[in-house]
Design a protein around this motif. Structure first.
Motif, mmCIF file in Angstrom:
data_model
loop_
_atom_site.group_PDB
_atom_site.id
_atom_site.type_symbol
_atom_site.label_atom_id
_atom_site.label_comp_id
_atom_site.label_asym_id
_atom_site.label_seq_id
_atom_site.Cartn_x
_atom_site.Cartn_y
_atom_site.Cartn_z
ATOM 1 N N LEU A 71 0.880 -1.144 0.054
ATOM 2 C CA LEU A 71 -0.029 0.032 0.085
ATOM 3 C C LEU A 71 0.805 1.408 0.195
ATOM 4 N N ILE A 72 0.833 2.179 -0.869
ATOM 5 C CA ILE A 72 1.559 3.322 -0.988
ATOM 6 C C ILE A 72 0.426 4.472 -0.911
ATOM 7 N N ILE A 73 0.583 5.232 -0.098
ATOM 8 C CA ILE A 73 -0.128 6.407 0.625
ATOM 9 C C ILE A 73 0.699 7.743 -0.083
ATOM 10 N N GLU A 74 0.145 8.530 -0.652
ATOM 11 C CA GLU A 74 0.709 9.967 -0.886
ATOM 12 C C GLU A 74 0.127 11.141 -0.293
ATOM 13 N N THR A 75 1.020 11.873 0.271
ATOM 14 C CA THR A 75 0.638 13.083 1.036
ATOM 15 C C THR A 75 1.407 14.212 0.251
ATOM 16 N N SER A 76 1.076 15.480 0.520
ATOM 17 C CA SER A 76 1.681 16.676 -0.097
ATOM 18 C C SER A 76 3.101 16.680 -0.031
ATOM 19 N N TYR A 80 4.314 7.060 1.665
ATOM 20 C CA TYR A 80 4.464 6.036 2.488
ATOM 21 C C TYR A 80 4.385 4.838 1.856
ATOM 22 N N ILE A 81 5.051 3.770 2.206
ATOM 23 C CA ILE A 81 4.936 2.263 1.781
ATOM 24 C C ILE A 81 4.732 1.454 3.039
ATOM 25 N N HIS A 82 3.641 0.558 2.719
ATOM 26 C CA HIS A 82 3.278 -0.471 3.672
ATOM 27 C C HIS A 82 3.490 -1.953 2.878
ATOM 28 N N LYS A 83 3.958 -2.963 3.582
ATOM 29 C CA LYS A 83 4.222 -4.323 3.106
ATOM 30 C C LYS A 83 3.086 -5.119 4.040
#
Length: 117
Positions: A71-76, A80-83
């Motif tokens: 899961l890759i979360i993008e902020t401004s 962030y990457i989660h496995k």
């Protein structure tokens, strides 16, 4: 001419410099390397959220086996990457009324990607 460019772009999306998700290394030196490897690989399942929140601008889920994935979360300011995020967690996150609240309660600090030492 536009048709030829489109066809070439499609072929590159399917194969140019793209790895099969099973070829992704198990260890990474940086989070940026991990994000790049995941984003440039071919997965059996890839989905992007259609929602955003006050601080989550984008979220993408990638899975080889339809059970767990990245899961890759993008902020401004960063990504962030989660496995090993279960697909069920992704679906709940994606269907939640608040992406930020769900992320903080159910994902953050639980599905961490650790760097090699």
């Amino acid at each position: 001419m536009k048709i030829i460019i489109y066809i070439l772009s499609t072929f590159c999306l399917l194969g140019c410099n793209s790895k099969n998700c099973n070829e992704i290394p198990l260890n990474f030196k940086t989070y940026e390397q991990a994000v790049t490897e995941v984003e440039n690989s071919t997965f059996k399942f890839k989905e992007e959220t259609t929602k955003s929140s006050s601080w989550i601008e984008d979220a993408n889920y990638y899975s080889c086996d339809m059970k767990t994935g990245f899961l890759i979360i993008e902020t401004s300011s960063q990504k962030y990457i989660h496995k090993d995020v279960p697909i069920r967690v992704w679906q709940e996150f994606n269907n939640s009324t608040s992406l930020g609240k769900y992320y903080n309660r159910n994902i953050k600090n639980r599905f961490q990607l650790y760097l090699e030492k």
